[in-house]
Motif scaffolding. Structure first.
Motif, mmCIF file in Angstrom:
data_model
loop_
_atom_site.group_PDB
_atom_site.id
_atom_site.type_symbol
_atom_site.label_atom_id
_atom_site.label_comp_id
_atom_site.label_asym_id
_atom_site.label_seq_id
_atom_site.Cartn_x
_atom_site.Cartn_y
_atom_site.Cartn_z
ATOM 1 N N LEU A 1 0.963 -1.147 -0.074
ATOM 2 C CA LEU A 1 0.126 0.049 0.059
ATOM 3 C C LEU A 1 0.846 1.238 -0.036
ATOM 4 C CD1 LEU A 1 -2.964 1.363 0.453
ATOM 5 C CD2 LEU A 1 -2.468 1.208 2.852
ATOM 6 N N GLU A 2 1.776 0.960 0.791
ATOM 7 C CA GLU A 2 2.926 2.365 0.828
ATOM 8 C C GLU A 2 3.372 2.739 -0.446
ATOM 9 O OE1 GLU A 2 5.862 1.502 3.724
ATOM 10 O OE2 GLU A 2 6.587 3.662 3.739
ATOM 11 N N ASP A 3 3.892 1.617 -1.040
ATOM 12 C CA ASP A 3 4.378 1.731 -2.512
ATOM 13 C C ASP A 3 3.325 2.495 -3.516
ATOM 14 O OD1 ASP A 3 5.175 -0.634 -5.130
ATOM 15 O OD2 ASP A 3 6.215 1.112 -4.749
ATOM 16 N N PHE A 4 2.153 1.834 -3.324
ATOM 17 C CA PHE A 4 1.135 2.580 -4.185
ATOM 18 C C PHE A 4 1.121 4.108 -4.010
ATOM 19 C CE2 PHE A 4 -2.655 2.550 -6.673
ATOM 20 C CZ PHE A 4 -3.520 3.598 -5.718
ATOM 21 N N ILE A 5 0.913 4.346 -2.658
ATOM 22 C CA ILE A 5 0.653 5.930 -2.462
ATOM 23 C C ILE A 5 1.986 6.621 -2.713
ATOM 24 C CG2 ILE A 5 0.405 7.435 -0.435
ATOM 25 C CD1 ILE A 5 -1.140 5.190 1.023
ATOM 26 N N TYR A 6 2.928 6.283 -2.430
ATOM 27 C CA TYR A 6 4.237 6.895 -2.995
ATOM 28 C C TYR A 6 4.171 7.167 -4.623
ATOM 29 C CZ TYR A 6 5.965 6.787 1.781
ATOM 30 O OH TYR A 6 6.253 7.021 3.069
ATOM 31 N N ARG A 7 4.011 6.149 -5.385
ATOM 32 C CA ARG A 7 4.214 5.912 -6.621
ATOM 33 C C ARG A 7 3.102 6.921 -7.422
ATOM 34 N NH1 ARG A 7 5.432 0.381 -8.020
ATOM 35 N NH2 ARG A 7 5.234 1.078 -10.268
ATOM 36 N N THR A 8 1.850 6.797 -6.742
ATOM 37 C CA THR A 8 0.600 7.366 -7.740
ATOM 38 C C THR A 8 0.311 8.832 -7.287
ATOM 39 O OG1 THR A 8 -1.046 6.283 -6.338
ATOM 40 C CG2 THR A 8 -0.150 5.034 -8.363
ATOM 41 N N SER B 1 -5.936 10.266 -5.022
ATOM 42 C CA SER B 1 -6.131 11.136 -3.550
ATOM 43 C C SER B 1 -6.684 9.924 -2.653
ATOM 44 C CB SER B 1 -7.571 11.708 -4.067
ATOM 45 O OG SER B 1 -8.571 11.031 -4.010
ATOM 46 N N ARG B 2 -6.543 10.693 -1.318
ATOM 47 C CA ARG B 2 -6.580 9.608 -0.190
ATOM 48 C C ARG B 2 -8.005 8.993 -0.181
ATOM 49 N NH1 ARG B 2 -5.539 11.826 5.963
ATOM 50 N NH2 ARG B 2 -6.938 10.413 6.926
ATOM 51 N N ASP B 3 -9.024 9.905 -0.379
ATOM 52 C CA ASP B 3 -10.306 9.285 -0.478
ATOM 53 C C ASP B 3 -10.297 8.040 -1.193
ATOM 54 O OD1 ASP B 3 -12.197 12.279 -0.271
ATOM 55 O OD2 ASP B 3 -11.237 11.215 1.195
ATOM 56 N N VAL B 4 -9.838 8.193 -2.579
ATOM 57 C CA VAL B 4 -10.112 7.093 -3.458
ATOM 58 C C VAL B 4 -9.121 5.931 -3.133
ATOM 59 C CG1 VAL B 4 -9.638 6.352 -5.934
ATOM 60 C CG2 VAL B 4 -10.749 8.668 -5.404
ATOM 61 N N LEU C 1 -5.185 -1.533 6.990
ATOM 62 C CA LEU C 1 -4.842 -0.830 5.843
ATOM 63 C C LEU C 1 -5.115 0.575 5.964
ATOM 64 C CD1 LEU C 1 -5.240 -3.423 2.890
ATOM 65 C CD2 LEU C 1 -2.848 -2.324 4.188
ATOM 66 N N LEU C 2 -6.761 0.928 6.253
ATOM 67 C CA LEU C 2 -6.982 2.252 6.497
ATOM 68 C C LEU C 2 -6.339 2.955 7.542
ATOM 69 C CD1 LEU C 2 -11.084 1.874 6.285
ATOM 70 C CD2 LEU C 2 -9.473 2.766 4.534
ATOM 71 N N TRP C 3 -6.108 2.243 8.441
ATOM 72 C CA TRP C 3 -5.381 2.962 9.677
ATOM 73 C C TRP C 3 -3.932 3.425 9.300
ATOM 74 C CZ3 TRP C 3 -6.419 4.827 14.506
ATOM 75 C CH2 TRP C 3 -7.543 4.488 15.017
ATOM 76 N N CYS C 4 -3.277 3.079 8.152
ATOM 77 C CA CYS C 4 -1.848 3.172 7.648
ATOM 78 C C CYS C 4 -2.133 4.395 6.733
ATOM 79 C CB CYS C 4 -1.452 2.013 6.903
ATOM 80 S SG CYS C 4 -0.981 0.687 8.265
ATOM 81 N N VAL C 5 -3.062 4.694 6.257
ATOM 82 C CA VAL C 5 -3.026 5.727 5.047
ATOM 83 C C VAL C 5 -2.898 7.025 5.525
ATOM 84 C CG1 VAL C 5 -4.803 6.907 3.630
ATOM 85 C CG2 VAL C 5 -4.949 4.195 3.479
ATOM 86 N N LYS D 1 4.636 10.827 2.569
ATOM 87 C CA LYS D 1 4.716 11.100 1.347
ATOM 88 C C LYS D 1 4.701 12.934 1.131
ATOM 89 C CE LYS D 1 2.250 11.098 -3.098
ATOM 90 N NZ LYS D 1 1.140 10.319 -4.044
ATOM 91 N N GLN D 2 4.151 13.787 1.690
ATOM 92 C CA GLN D 2 4.272 15.094 1.851
ATOM 93 C C GLN D 2 5.674 15.453 2.456
ATOM 94 O OE1 GLN D 2 0.617 16.239 3.714
ATOM 95 N NE2 GLN D 2 -0.644 16.048 1.924
#
Lengths: 77, 1018
Positions: B829-836, B839-842, B862-866, B873-874
């Motif tokens: 999940l982390e890899d996904f968030i960094y690379r794409t 948005s957070r909601d989606v 997983l939701l807790w990690c978001v 990432k920011q």
């Protein structure tokens, strides 16, 4: 400087327009400077009124008339 | 006497509070000889205005109140048709290069198009009035001079409005001075916005809606008083006692003006560049015969006669160019590989078939051309074509480019007030909260704005509806006033007009929200202007079909080569398992298919026509089924009816049959018969129908038919004519219906995936399609961040959920995911968030949809990690580690609900699985119910599409489908049960129903008649 009165008064008409009213004493209207109609807050039941700005010996006065109950008010002196 | 020259109708949207008809009727009552219509920046009411005025003997004066570039107003009246054309040009220029819906006319447009226009100086928002009120007489004089120079001295009037506003005295003095200085005449108007003072509140509510304010708010556009009503001449005389000439001027202006619209002229398109109609006729003939040879090979004498007969009518009515235009459009679609299907009564035409516009052989089917076009009716042809929904706009673009933007426009569509929209707008103006508004509009569906009271009284599920409270009585009354009023203007879904002459001769053009140019007249009035319409429509079924064909291309599959006699396809139709089949998937159709036992294409054509309000109300369905199945004898009370009704077993089913009967029995020409048919559909009284009947019977008797037989034949068609379906239309639809049934039978996975990719469409929600697919042994593979494509994808036995299905998914996100994945699959999940760039909601929705189950089955974790991953990432200075997995996952039902909320479907489970073990064994599954032939049963499931179609008896019957993990059960709820359980029926998603298995024919799919309904709650 105008003064808010907002009290019922008796008004005499000439041809449908106010010509004299009584507030503590008779007041003769020299001429009507302006008049208009307002609906007010109709959704709260407030009735329509006609506002007359009249010039008297005492300056500019404002009379309000509500056709709904045939009532005159001296609003402002 | 006096004439109103400044009037705003319902077409002054969110401003005018009374209708054109109401004003005209009042004008007639007051014996006013004329009336002007001056809506804000549009002439949309012109056709209705002219037609109604003619009926009432009042001279219509078409005008407009325009808004200039500085936001000031000006009143313009068309003195003649030239003036009207100029008003259209002025408005078109006012809308050009403005934001959607905004009109700001540049003065140059007035100068360029002034001829034939009378200009009144305008209301308080005019330049002259504003200059006077700002005590700038020189400016007022200059503005008047400008008007004179632009329009000409004889064309200008100074407009006086006595609506008892402050400073009217100052304004009138200023206008009088201008009049004395320039001799420009004064004219009295009342800037009418509503018929009477009683309607004023509706006007104020509309203004609040337009300005997005509440009644309690102050806004400069809010009306000050209720004096802008349709005052009678006596009242106007009183208001203008000091200005009698201003009243007389209204009559002078009315005398000068002639009706501006020339209804019934011909502005048909011309196909060839040199607009040569003779050459077009020759070209049409040539193309038709070429197409005939292609379609038929050998041309028999009968076929030749038929084609010549059609060509003769087409050419006589001067619509050869129209056919060529449509032919050219479908040729373009063919060249681009865009799937299309001609539909409607155009399928009655052999010429249309030869040109490739339709796919229905009207000659082989014996279809009547006069249903589509006839000399007697002399109405314009109206051809509808469905296109693959994805490419419809491309087709429209082609038409714009081919004929030029001044000659093509989309037809507008007025979004009109219905109950919900009126309640929302006016409720908001009253200051109700969003929660209150939501309660007020709940369950108020398919109701006109003036039908709310009736609905509350009629529907038992609304017995306890908040609108029943007396405090909303006024709100309901005000909503009723605006029933059918246009709220805003949009684009008709498919209608285009093409004209040889510039369209702005008869209609202003303005940009729609999408930037497409639209007319100011909708489909109901556009043709009265002499224009002709083509409907280029979107049909998602065709998109789905195209997708399947593309997918199966490698297997040598071709949609056009689907045989019309595949036994497996008919077996599927007979089983009633037709969810997904075009036109044949509703519960009524599925039941019909199982009873009818379709074996040939004609059966499908009849099916499409049978399940319609007309045949149902006309009690045609049962006789048809009985005769089709040989259970009832087919008889004809006159031998001439055999040929006409043989294909429908003696039952009158199609409009074409009504025409043929009138022709054969009463000796009408086909064109006269079609006119008769239309008259019967529009009759307004029993007396009128009796008159039609007398004419028919007299002619039949004169034609040698016995009186009693003629009367009986007329009784067959009289109840039907209003509701019947065109055979051509049914045949066109049946073609697509059969072919999609073929796809469903032979390529279910690919077909279901294609349907899922084209949602929303069809009768059933996406989840039902998945349930049906699973029943066919097709596995629905869950959403997977590394495996799912944008769309649903299918192999022979699987369908993978597509990323697009996720709530909130946008194209930009999809592109980001696909692009990154091409580089390398996501590893976490982390890899996904960094690379794409998703948005957070989606991202959260993807988690809830199961996209990341491959990394962790604990979706809550997983939701807790978001939040932490997004923070990291920011570029936070303090890189945090996410919460360690001590939080348990959602319980199964909650997990399912959350997945369903973001996907609108579930890959593996049906919600009923969670209830099944808790239900007593007496609550049967859909499979168990289907296995029973009779008796009382209890079952439960998810409610799908409860609806109340018209019935033969006129009583309310609710039809719904219950879905469980095994399939579907159709349920009928008769009126007495509906009244008892209405609130449960329409307010709970899961129900437990006790009922009786309904009597059925052999093979008919099982359905239940409900006796008791209860909510299913865990």
């Amino acid at each position: 400087m105008s003064k808010l009165i907002n009290k019922p008064v008796e008004v005499m008409l000439d041809n449908g327009f106010p010509c004299r009213f009584f507030f503590q004493k008779p007041v003769f209207i020299r001429y009507i400077q302006e008049y208009w109609r307002e609906v007010g807050q109709w959704w709260l039941g407030e009735p329509e009124r006609v506002v007359y700005q009249v010039v008297t010996d005492y300056g500019l006065n404002e009379l309000h008339y509500t056709p709904h109950d045939d009532r005159w008010i001296l609003y402002r002196l | 006497m006096f004439v109103h020259l400044h009037v705003h109708s319902q077409y002054s949207m969110l401003d005018g509070a009374s209708s054109i008809t109401a004003y005209l009727e009042e004008a007639a009552r007051l014996e006013m000889p004329a009336l002007a219509l001056t809506d804000h920046n549009n002439v949309s009411g012109a056709v209705e205005f002219h037609k109604t005025a003619a009926e009432l003997g009042i001279k219509p004066i078409q005008g407009v109140e325009i808004t200039l570039e500085d936001d000031s107003h000006l009143t313009l009246l068309a003195e003649n048709s030239r003036g009207y054309a100029n008003i259209c040009q002025i408005l078109t220029k006012g809308f050009a290069r403005q934001a959607h819906g905004s009109c700001r006319v540049p003065w140059e447009a007035l100068a360029e198009h002034h001829e034939g226009i009378i200009a009144l100086s305008g209301c308080r928002r005019s330049r002259i009035s504003q200059a006077i009120l700002h005590r700038n007489p020189e400016q007022a004089q200059a503005e008047l001079q400008r008007l004179i120079e632009t329009f000409g001295r004889e064309q200008v009037y100074l407009e006086m409005i006595q609506s008892y506003l402050p400073h009217t005295k100052l304004l009138f003095e200023g206008l009088t001075i201008l009049h004395e200085n320039t001799k420009i005449p004064l004219v009295a108007t009342n800037n009418v916005h509503y018929l009477s003072k009683e309607i004023f509140p509706v006007h104020d509510l509309l203004v609040c809606t337009r300005t997005q304010t509440r009644l309690a708010d102050i806004h400069p556009e809010r009306p000050f008083n209720a004096e802008n009503y349709f005052a009678c001449p006596t009242e106007m005389a009183r208001r203008f006692a000091a200005y009698p000439r201003a009243l007389e001027a209204t009559l002078e202006i009315a005398d000068r003006c002639t009706p501006a619209l020339e209804l019934g002229t011909n502005l048909f398109p011309r196909f060839l560049p040199d607009h040569d109609p003779q050459a077009a006729k020759e070209l049409l003939k040539q193309l038709t015969w070429e197409g005939a040879h292609r379609r038929y090979g050998t041309i028999t004498k009968e076929l030749e006669e038929r084609i010549n007969h059609e060509l003769n009518i087409i050419i006589t009515l001067d619509v050869a160019d129209y056919f060529l235009v449509v032919w050219d459009i479908v040729c373009h679609a063919q060249r681009r590989g865009i799937r299309y299907a001609g539909r409607g009564s155009a399928a009655d035409s052999v010429v249309a078939y030869c040109l490739g516009i339709t796919n229905v052989d009207a000659f082989a089917r014996g279809l009547l051309f006069e249903r589509f076009l006839s000399l007697e009716r002399a109405q314009k042809p109206d051809i509808d074509i469905d296109f693959d929904a994805r490419f419809r706009d491309e087709i429209a673009d082609y038409v714009y480019k081919r004929y030029g933007e001044n000659h093509v426009a989309s037809v507008c569509m007025f979004q009109t007030y219905h109950a919900r929209s009126a309640l929302r707008d006016f409720g908001r103006a009253f200051g109700y909260t969003p929660a209150e508004l939501s309660q007020l509009t709940k369950n108020i569906t398919h109701c006109p704005a003036d039908g709310i009271r009736g609905l509350l009284q009629r529907l038992p599920e609304l017995r306890r509806h908040p609108l029943n409270h007396p405090k909303y009585a006024r709100l309901i009354d005000y909503c009723a006033v605006v029933a059918g009023f246009p709220r805003h203007v949009g684009t008709h879904l498919g209608g285009l007009v093409i004209s040889a002459q510039p369209l702005t001769m008869v209609t202003p053009l303005q940009p729609s929200a999408k930037g497409v140019l639209i007319t100011q007249f909708d489909k109901n009035t556009i043709e009265d202007l002499g224009l002709i319409k083509i409907d280029l429509l979107s049909l998602r079924t065709l998109s789905a079909v195209s997708d399947v064909e593309k997918k199966l291309h490698d297997q040598g599959f071709a949609y056009e080569q689907i045989p019309h006699d595949d036994p497996k396809t008919y077996a599927r139709l007979q089983s009633g398992s037709t969810v997904g089949v075009f036109q044949l998937e509703s519960p009524a159709q599925r039941t019909l298919q199982s009873r009818l036992g379709s074996e040939v294409f004609e059966d499908i054509v009849a099916s499409v026509a049978l399940i319609r309000p007309g045949p149902i109300k006309g009690d045609m369905v049962e006789p048809f089924i009985a005769r089709r199945r040989g259970l009832e004898e087919v008889t004809y009370i006159h031998p001439k009816l055999r040929r006409i009704l043989e294909k429908t077993y003696g039952v009158v089913l199609y409009q074409e049959q009504v025409i043929e009967i009138a022709t054969e029995i009463a000796g009408f020409t086909p064109g006269e018969s079609d006119r008769l048919r239309r008259a019967m559909t529009r009759f307004r009284s029993q007396a009128e129908m009796e008159k039609i009947g007398k004419e028919f019977i007299a002619k039949a008797v004169a034609n040698g038919v016995e009186l009693s037989v003629a009367e009986e034949i007329f009784s067959y068609i009289v109840g039907y004519a209003g509701y019947g379906f065109s055979e051509a239309h049914a045949a066109a639809f049946a073609d697509t219906a059969y072919r999609t049934a073929y796809l469903l039978e032979h390529y279910p996975a690919q077909f279901y995936a294609a349907l899922l990719n084209q949602q929303p469409m069809g009768f059933y929600p996406p989840n039902t399609l998945c349930v049906q697919a699973r029943q066919r042994g097709i596995k629905i593979l869950p959403l997977d961040i590394n495996e799912s494509e944008s769309d649903f994808t299918a192999n022979r036995k699987t369908i993978r959920i597509g990323l697009k299905q996720v709530k909130g998914m946008e194209n930009a996100f999809l592109e980001s995911i696909i692009a990154e994945r091409r580089q390398a699959p996501f590893t976490s999940l982390e890899d996904f968030i960094y690379r794409t760039t998703v948005s957070r909601d989606v991202t959260e929705n993807l988690i809830l949809g199961g996209a990341f189950d491959r990394f962790s089955n604990n979706r809550r974790h997983l939701l807790w990690c978001v939040p932490t991953y997004y923070q990291n990432k920011q570029g936070s200075l303090f890189l945090e580690s996410p919460v360690q997995p001590s939080v348990p996952d959602f319980p199964p039902l909650e997990r399912w609900i959350r997945e369903y909320q973001v996907l609108s479907l579930s890959a593996e489970h049906h919600i009923m699985e969670f209830f099944r073990s808790k239900l007593p064994k007496t609550v049967l599954t859909s499979q168990e119910v289907t296995g029973r032939k009779e008796g009382r049963v209890q079952t439960a499931g998810l409610v799908i599409r409860p609806h109340r179609p018209p019935t033969r008896s006129g009583k309310t019957v609710v039809f719904l489908t219950l879905e469980d993990e095994f399939g579907l059960i159709d349920v009928t709820v008769f009126e007495n049960i509906y009244k008892r359980y209405a609130e449960v029926l329409f307010n709970y998603p899961l129900l437990k129903i006790t009922g009786e298995i309904s009597e059925r024919d052999e093979n008919q799919i099982t359905s239940i008649v409900a006796h008791k309904i209860a909510p299913l709650i865990l």
